[in-house]
Motif scaffolding. Structure first.
Motif, PDB file in Angstrom:
ATOM      1  N   ALA A   1      -5.508   4.046  -7.620  1.00  0.00           N
ATOM      2  CA  ALA A   1      -6.438   4.410  -6.540  1.00  0.00           C
ATOM      3  C   ALA A   1      -7.318   3.212  -6.171  1.00  0.00           C
ATOM      4  O   ALA A   1      -7.578   2.973  -4.983  1.00  0.00           O
ATOM      5  CB  ALA A   1      -7.292   5.600  -6.957  1.00  0.00           C
ATOM      6  N   ASP A   2      -7.755   2.442  -7.173  1.00  0.00           N
ATOM      7  CA  ASP A   2      -8.522   1.222  -6.899  1.00  0.00           C
ATOM      8  C   ASP A   2      -7.669   0.208  -6.138  1.00  0.00           C
ATOM      9  O   ASP A   2      -8.159  -0.473  -5.233  1.00  0.00           O
ATOM     10  CB  ASP A   2      -9.031   0.591  -8.195  1.00  0.00           C
ATOM     11  CG  ASP A   2     -10.190   1.352  -8.805  1.00  0.00           C
ATOM     12  OD1 ASP A   2     -10.796   2.197  -8.112  1.00  0.00           O
ATOM     13  OD2 ASP A   2     -10.481   1.099  -9.995  1.00  0.00           O
ATOM     14  N   ASP A   3      -6.401   0.093  -6.510  1.00  0.00           N
ATOM     15  CA  ASP A   3      -5.491  -0.822  -5.814  1.00  0.00           C
ATOM     16  C   ASP A   3      -5.345  -0.436  -4.342  1.00  0.00           C
ATOM     17  O   ASP A   3      -5.362  -1.292  -3.461  1.00  0.00           O
ATOM     18  CB  ASP A   3      -4.123  -0.854  -6.487  1.00  0.00           C
ATOM     19  CG  ASP A   3      -4.151  -1.523  -7.854  1.00  0.00           C
ATOM     20  OD1 ASP A   3      -5.137  -2.208  -8.174  1.00  0.00           O
ATOM     21  OD2 ASP A   3      -3.177  -1.336  -8.613  1.00  0.00           O
ATOM     22  N   VAL A   4      -5.206   0.861  -4.084  1.00  0.00           N
ATOM     23  CA  VAL A   4      -5.088   1.325  -2.699  1.00  0.00           C
ATOM     24  C   VAL A   4      -6.366   1.006  -1.930  1.00  0.00           C
ATOM     25  O   VAL A   4      -6.311   0.533  -0.785  1.00  0.00           O
ATOM     26  CB  VAL A   4      -4.771   2.845  -2.649  1.00  0.00           C
ATOM     27  CG1 VAL A   4      -4.934   3.383  -1.245  1.00  0.00           C
ATOM     28  CG2 VAL A   4      -3.350   3.100  -3.139  1.00  0.00           C
ATOM     29  N   ALA A   5      -7.523   1.221  -2.543  1.00  0.00           N
ATOM     30  CA  ALA A   5      -8.794   0.924  -1.882  1.00  0.00           C
ATOM     31  C   ALA A   5      -8.916  -0.569  -1.581  1.00  0.00           C
ATOM     32  O   ALA A   5      -9.363  -0.964  -0.495  1.00  0.00           O
ATOM     33  CB  ALA A   5      -9.958   1.400  -2.744  1.00  0.00           C
ATOM     34  N   ARG A   6      -8.513  -1.425  -2.531  1.00  0.00           N
ATOM     35  CA  ARG A   6      -8.559  -2.871  -2.324  1.00  0.00           C
ATOM     36  C   ARG A   6      -7.621  -3.288  -1.192  1.00  0.00           C
ATOM     37  O   ARG A   6      -7.979  -4.100  -0.333  1.00  0.00           O
ATOM     38  CB  ARG A   6      -8.181  -3.589  -3.622  1.00  0.00           C
ATOM     39  CG  ARG A   6      -8.214  -5.109  -3.526  1.00  0.00           C
ATOM     40  CD  ARG A   6      -7.715  -5.751  -4.812  1.00  0.00           C
ATOM     41  NE  ARG A   6      -6.448  -5.216  -5.291  1.00  0.00           N
ATOM     42  CZ  ARG A   6      -5.254  -5.573  -4.827  1.00  0.00           C
ATOM     43  NH1 ARG A   6      -5.152  -6.433  -3.852  1.00  0.00           N
ATOM     44  NH2 ARG A   6      -4.151  -5.045  -5.341  1.00  0.00           N
ATOM     45  N   LEU A   7      -6.424  -2.722  -1.186  1.00  0.00           N
ATOM     46  CA  LEU A   7      -5.465  -3.037  -0.124  1.00  0.00           C
ATOM     47  C   LEU A   7      -5.988  -2.559   1.222  1.00  0.00           C
ATOM     48  O   LEU A   7      -5.861  -3.269   2.237  1.00  0.00           O
ATOM     49  CB  LEU A   7      -4.110  -2.408  -0.435  1.00  0.00           C
ATOM     50  CG  LEU A   7      -3.345  -3.044  -1.599  1.00  0.00           C
ATOM     51  CD1 LEU A   7      -2.184  -2.156  -2.024  1.00  0.00           C
ATOM     52  CD2 LEU A   7      -2.857  -4.427  -1.236  1.00  0.00           C
ATOM     53  N   ASP A   8      -6.590  -1.361   1.268  1.00  0.00           N
ATOM     54  CA  ASP A   8      -7.163  -0.847   2.521  1.00  0.00           C
ATOM     55  C   ASP A   8      -8.257  -1.775   3.047  1.00  0.00           C
ATOM     56  O   ASP A   8      -8.348  -2.019   4.252  1.00  0.00           O
ATOM     57  CB  ASP A   8      -7.732   0.559   2.323  1.00  0.00           C
ATOM     58  CG  ASP A   8      -6.655   1.622   2.239  1.00  0.00           C
ATOM     59  OD1 ASP A   8      -5.518   1.369   2.690  1.00  0.00           O
ATOM     60  OD2 ASP A   8      -6.958   2.728   1.727  1.00  0.00           O
ATOM     61  N   GLU A   9      -9.083  -2.293   2.140  1.00  0.00           N
ATOM     62  CA  GLU A   9     -10.161  -3.189   2.542  1.00  0.00           C
ATOM     63  C   GLU A   9      -9.607  -4.473   3.154  1.00  0.00           C
ATOM     64  O   GLU A   9     -10.067  -4.925   4.203  1.00  0.00           O
ATOM     65  CB  GLU A   9     -11.033  -3.509   1.333  1.00  0.00           C
ATOM     66  CG  GLU A   9     -12.242  -4.343   1.659  1.00  0.00           C
ATOM     67  CD  GLU A   9     -13.118  -4.554   0.438  1.00  0.00           C
ATOM     68  OE1 GLU A   9     -13.641  -5.674   0.298  1.00  0.00           O
ATOM     69  OE2 GLU A   9     -13.284  -3.621  -0.372  1.00  0.00           O
ATOM     70  N   ARG A  10      -8.598  -5.066   2.518  1.00  0.00           N
ATOM     71  CA  ARG A  10      -8.011  -6.300   3.045  1.00  0.00           C
ATOM     72  C   ARG A  10      -7.269  -6.045   4.354  1.00  0.00           C
ATOM     73  O   ARG A  10      -7.353  -6.847   5.288  1.00  0.00           O
ATOM     74  CB  ARG A  10      -7.067  -6.923   1.998  1.00  0.00           C
ATOM     75  CG  ARG A  10      -6.427  -8.210   2.446  1.00  0.00           C
ATOM     76  CD  ARG A  10      -7.435  -9.306   2.666  1.00  0.00           C
ATOM     77  NE  ARG A  10      -6.754 -10.509   3.148  1.00  0.00           N
ATOM     78  CZ  ARG A  10      -7.288 -11.407   3.928  1.00  0.00           C
ATOM     79  NH1 ARG A  10      -8.546 -11.311   4.294  1.00  0.00           N
ATOM     80  NH2 ARG A  10      -6.593 -12.450   4.340  1.00  0.00           N
TER      81      ARG A  10
ATOM     82  N   ARG B   1       0.829  -1.197   0.000  1.00  0.00           N
ATOM     83  CA  ARG B   1       0.000   0.000   0.000  1.00  0.00           C
ATOM     84  C   ARG B   1       0.866   1.250   0.000  1.00  0.00           C
ATOM     85  O   ARG B   1       0.577   2.220  -0.701  1.00  0.00           O
ATOM     86  CB  ARG B   1      -0.934   0.021   1.201  1.00  0.00           C
ATOM     87  CG  ARG B   1      -1.944   1.152   1.107  1.00  0.00           C
ATOM     88  CD  ARG B   1      -2.511   1.550   2.457  1.00  0.00           C
ATOM     89  NE  ARG B   1      -3.508   2.576   2.317  1.00  0.00           N
ATOM     90  CZ  ARG B   1      -3.263   3.852   2.067  1.00  0.00           C
ATOM     91  NH1 ARG B   1      -2.028   4.262   1.881  1.00  0.00           N
ATOM     92  NH2 ARG B   1      -4.227   4.738   1.970  1.00  0.00           N
ATOM     93  N   ALA B   2       1.929   1.241   0.799  1.00  0.00           N
ATOM     94  CA  ALA B   2       2.822   2.404   0.846  1.00  0.00           C
ATOM     95  C   ALA B   2       3.447   2.661  -0.523  1.00  0.00           C
ATOM     96  O   ALA B   2       3.555   3.815  -0.955  1.00  0.00           O
ATOM     97  CB  ALA B   2       3.900   2.202   1.906  1.00  0.00           C
ATOM     98  N   LYS B   3       3.851   1.590  -1.215  1.00  0.00           N
ATOM     99  CA  LYS B   3       4.445   1.748  -2.547  1.00  0.00           C
ATOM    100  C   LYS B   3       3.445   2.332  -3.535  1.00  0.00           C
ATOM    101  O   LYS B   3       3.766   3.243  -4.292  1.00  0.00           O
ATOM    102  CB  LYS B   3       4.951   0.402  -3.070  1.00  0.00           C
ATOM    103  CG  LYS B   3       6.178  -0.111  -2.377  1.00  0.00           C
ATOM    104  CD  LYS B   3       6.541  -1.473  -2.928  1.00  0.00           C
ATOM    105  CE  LYS B   3       7.592  -2.149  -2.078  1.00  0.00           C
ATOM    106  NZ  LYS B   3       7.855  -3.530  -2.521  1.00  0.00           N
ATOM    107  N   VAL B   4       2.229   1.790  -3.542  1.00  0.00           N
ATOM    108  CA  VAL B   4       1.220   2.252  -4.496  1.00  0.00           C
ATOM    109  C   VAL B   4       0.771   3.665  -4.151  1.00  0.00           C
ATOM    110  O   VAL B   4       0.629   4.519  -5.038  1.00  0.00           O
ATOM    111  CB  VAL B   4       0.017   1.282  -4.537  1.00  0.00           C
ATOM    112  CG1 VAL B   4      -1.081   1.822  -5.425  1.00  0.00           C
ATOM    113  CG2 VAL B   4       0.449  -0.093  -5.011  1.00  0.00           C
ATOM    114  N   ALA B   5       0.563   3.950  -2.875  1.00  0.00           N
ATOM    115  CA  ALA B   5       0.109   5.286  -2.461  1.00  0.00           C
ATOM    116  C   ALA B   5       1.150   6.346  -2.796  1.00  0.00           C
ATOM    117  O   ALA B   5       0.793   7.490  -3.094  1.00  0.00           O
ATOM    118  CB  ALA B   5      -0.213   5.294  -0.977  1.00  0.00           C
TER     119      ALA B   5
END
Length: 116
Positions: free
Chosen positions: A53-62, A27-31
């Motif tokens: 942004a979708d990747d960050v949202a998916r990672l936040d959810e998990r 998440r840190a890398k993508v953000a």
């Protein structure tokens, strides 16, 4: 299913903690690649930004799901020693071994050969 918090085994807790650390690093890398201002770019840049942004949202959810499960496991305490959970095996003696499927196609029976 039972109501209330479910216990978690030490092995499962360690696995979830490892996954959580990996997800936070991802998440840190993508953000870090997300832009804070709105520079001029083409549609491909915008699509790439939306994907990140979708990747960050998916990672936040998990991450949230794992954190919730770890909290639930902490509240529930250790699992009972006389119960076997899903995915766990209870060994009743050293003479029992697990059977595994054949490792190669060569060990499978051959189909009949057809002749014309």
């Amino acid at each position: 299913m039972t109501d209330g918090p479910q216990p978690i085994s030490p092995e499962a807790r360690r696995a979830l903690e490892r996954e959580l650390a990996e997800l936070r690093a991802d998440r840190a890398k993508v953000a870090a690649t997300l832009r804070s201002e709105d520079p001029v770019g083409d549609r491909a840049d915008e699509a790439d930004e939306l994907q990140r942004a979708d990747d960050v949202a998916r990672l936040d959810e998990r991450i949230g799901a794992i954190e919730g499960r770890l909290r639930e496991g902490a509240v529930a305490g250790p699992p009972p020693a006389d119960a076997v959970g899903v995915g766990q095996h209870r060994h009743r003696g050293a003479s029992r071994t697990a059977r595994s499927p054949p490792s190669t196609w060569a060990s499978w029976p051959r189909p009949p050969t057809w002749t014309w």
